[in-house]
Design an enzyme around this catalytic site. Structure first.
Site, PDB file in Angstrom:
ATOM      1  N   LYS A 110       0.826  -1.150   0.152  1.00  0.00           N
ATOM      2  CA  LYS A 110       0.025   0.157  -0.112  1.00  0.00           C
ATOM      3  C   LYS A 110       0.620   1.318  -0.084  1.00  0.00           C
ATOM      4  CE  LYS A 110      -4.013  -2.207   0.757  1.00  0.00           C
ATOM      5  NZ  LYS A 110      -3.819  -3.510   0.528  1.00  0.00           N
TER       6      LYS A 110
HETATM    7  C1  PLP Z   1      -4.043  -4.601  -0.036  1.00  0.00           C
HETATM    8  C2  PLP Z   1      -3.286  -5.931   0.026  1.00  0.00           C
HETATM    9  C3  PLP Z   1      -3.480  -6.980  -0.804  1.00  0.00           C
HETATM   10  C4  PLP Z   1      -4.719  -6.955  -1.973  1.00  0.00           C
HETATM   11  O1  PLP Z   1      -4.275  -5.947  -2.914  1.00  0.00           O
HETATM   12  P1  PLP Z   1      -5.576  -5.387  -3.829  1.00  0.00           P
HETATM   13  O2  PLP Z   1      -4.954  -3.957  -4.527  1.00  0.00           O
HETATM   14  O3  PLP Z   1      -6.679  -4.829  -3.036  1.00  0.00           O
HETATM   15  O4  PLP Z   1      -6.094  -6.395  -4.852  1.00  0.00           O
HETATM   16  C5  PLP Z   1      -2.629  -7.885  -1.029  1.00  0.00           C
HETATM   17  N1  PLP Z   1      -1.518  -8.303  -0.187  1.00  0.00           N
HETATM   18  C6  PLP Z   1      -1.445  -7.159   0.846  1.00  0.00           C
HETATM   19  C7  PLP Z   1      -0.419  -7.276   1.931  1.00  0.00           C
HETATM   20  C8  PLP Z   1      -2.245  -6.075   0.873  1.00  0.00           C
HETATM   21  O5  PLP Z   1      -1.927  -5.231   1.962  1.00  0.00           O
END
Ligand code: PLP
Length: 497
Positions: A110
């Site tokens: 993120k």
């Molecule tokens: C948010 C997240 C995901 C999923 O990503 P999306 O863009 O929502 O599909 C996968 N792994 C981790 C560690 C995340 O924080």
């Protein structure tokens, strides 16, 4: 380049307006009116560092930002707040390339978007003559809240307040939030669960009188959630970067195809890979990996999206999702940009809980493969890779790794094409599950979260990241604890400060 709403093509916004607005008034998501293509060759692009490349990719999508504005945002976002100078390095392990997206301040992917979003947002505000201070309110079940706080901390012209469920986040997640520095940030625990926090935030957003009161005092609300194109666009960069890294390391020749597997929740990360492919990166298959909340696997296999099913808590919590908001953009694209059809699928989803796409749309899904991993698959993949190579992957990454390796073994993806697996979190972020997967047994996982991190340190060659080192001694800065009914007043008093 203008942006349309997936539910109304007659809407045309400039990129900076779409960033400011986040979500269209009709409930649709903003999409570029056509797919931009890279305007320099991948060979040329592979000479650039991460920030240089980020500019070349992002300028195509955010074309009303000036060169100076965009480069300034990029420079503020990707620097020594990352613990690897490559920003998104590739590790070749067990026959695949793990694209490590966890070298930012909160050790999960993120950060790749939330480190730059605040700058894109404040720049957009300036460009559009908006002088209000931007107030971000976020409900979090743990990870997004911290990543958003870290992104907005001390960014002039913004404030951020995060609500999390008391007792509903892990020790490490709580510590990460309550120790966050910055004069403009606050985290408050709420007597309730995540849904209560989320509902409370939505009520505040929809409270016209309150919005007016704050507007008069020079504040306007915005959200940092993953449907904002200001989060999507920065995520395209690292897929282009991954291809360029393979090129410059002479693992491939320009034009050779690669496959990409992404552990998927809200469908943002994999959609960014799809946009990279549309921009001209030679990507063969995009593999959508899910945990046992496998609504997307079923969707790709049958064309039916059906959220009416059991919700499971898993060891990959960021993928425990039954409504993947960003999928709406793919639906729009594969329907040949039919806004009416997209709006009707989405209303079926909210009213009936499901929809089925047309045969023609199903044909347009040929870029994708999908699969899911059970809890047992996820744990054994972590253990197998550790035992074979010493490399430790996190639980989300393991979902992708186990799905991709199964498809490879079944001949559904070519052994001759390099496979990139998006590695979305540091194992230190989910230490308990990982120690459990590697050591097995309940004794190994009976200690505190910090004990788990210590166990992981002794198993791993990977040094402990600054993010977990810091929380061991940092001061508690945010100790607010409130009832659900007090959320609005809490926002009011935060903004008085
Ligand atoms: C948010 C997240 C995901 C999923 O990503 P999306 O863009 O929502 O599909 C996968 N792994 C981790 C560690 C995340 O924080």
């Amino acid at each position: 380049m203008l942006y349309n709403s997936t539910r109304d093509k007659s809407i045309h916004l400039k990129a900076s307006e779409a960033v400011l607005k986040g979500l269209s008034d009709d409930g649709g998501l903003f999409v570029p009116e056509s797919f931009p293509r890279l305007d320099r060759s991948l060979t040329e692009l592979s000479q650039l560092d991460y920030n240089g490349l980020a500019y070349e990719v992002m300028k195509l999508f955010l074309d009303d930002y000036t060169e100076e504005e965009l480069k300034d945002c990029i420079k503020k976002a990707y620097g020594d707040n990352f613990d690897d100078p490559d920003i998104a390095p590739l590790s070749y392990v067990d026959g695949s390339y793990y694209l490590e997206l966890f070298h930012g301040p909160t050790i999960a992917f993120k950060d790749m978007a939330l480190q730059i979003l605040p700058h894109l947002l404040t720049t957009a505000a300036k460009k559009n003559g908006l002088n209000d201070e931007i107030v971000i309110l976020t409900a979090t079940s743990g990870d997004t809240g911290k990543a958003a706080m870290a992104g907005f901390a001390d960014v002039p012209g913004t404030r951020i307040m995060v609500f999390y469920p008391e007792g509903g986040v892990s020790d490490v997640q709580r510590l990460q939030m309550v120790t966050q520095k910055g004069d403009n940030v606050s985290a408050v625990s709420v007597d309730g669960n995540f849904d209560d926090c989320q509902t409370g935030v939505k009520q505040i957003f929809n409270d016209r009188e309150f919005k007016k009161e704050l507007k008069d005092r020079g504040f306007c609300f915005s959200s940092a959630n993953s449907i904002n194109i200001g989060r999507l666009v920065p995520q395209i960069v690292y897929y282009v970067h991954a291809y360029c890294t393979l090129l410059s390391n002479e693992k491939i020749k320009d034009g050779d195809r690669i496959n990409i597997c992404v552990p998927t929740g809200n469908f943002g990360n994999i959609l960014a890979a799809y946009l990279a492919k549309q921009a001209g990166v030679p990507i063969d298959k995009l593999i959508c990996a899910s945990n046992i909340n496998n609504v997307l696997t079923d969707f790709f296999h049958t064309g039916v999206y059906d959220r009416k099913r059991e919700f499971n808590l898993t060891m990959s919590p960021s993928m425990d999702i039954l409504i993947s908001s960003n999928l709406e953009r793919l639906i729009y694209f594969i329907s040949d940009r039919d806004d009416k059809a997209t709006a009707s699928f989405m209303s079926d989803l909210s009213e009936k809980g499901s929809y089925e796409i047309t045969e023609k749309m199903k044909e347009n899904l040929s870029d994708f493969l999908a699969g899911y991993s059970t809890e047992e698959d996820t744990a054994s993949e972590i253990r197998r890779i550790y035992e074979d190579t010493g490399y430790i992957i996190d639980t989300h990454t393991s979902v992708a790794s186990s799905v991709a390796n199964r498809l490879k073994a079944g001949g559904q993806i070519s052994e001759d094409e390099p496979l990139i697996i998006a590695s979305t979190a540091s194992p230190y972020k989910f230490a308990r599950s990982i120690v459990g997967a590697i050591k097995g047994g309940t004794d190994a996982v009976s200690g505190s979260d910090l004990d788990m991190i210590d166990s992981l340190i002794s198993l791993s060659d990977m040094p402990e990241p600054p993010a977990t080192k810091e929380i061991r001694h940092a001061d508690i800065r945010h100790d607010g604890h409130i009832a659900i009914s007090e959320m609005k007043d809490t926002v009011r008093s935060f903004l008085k400060a």
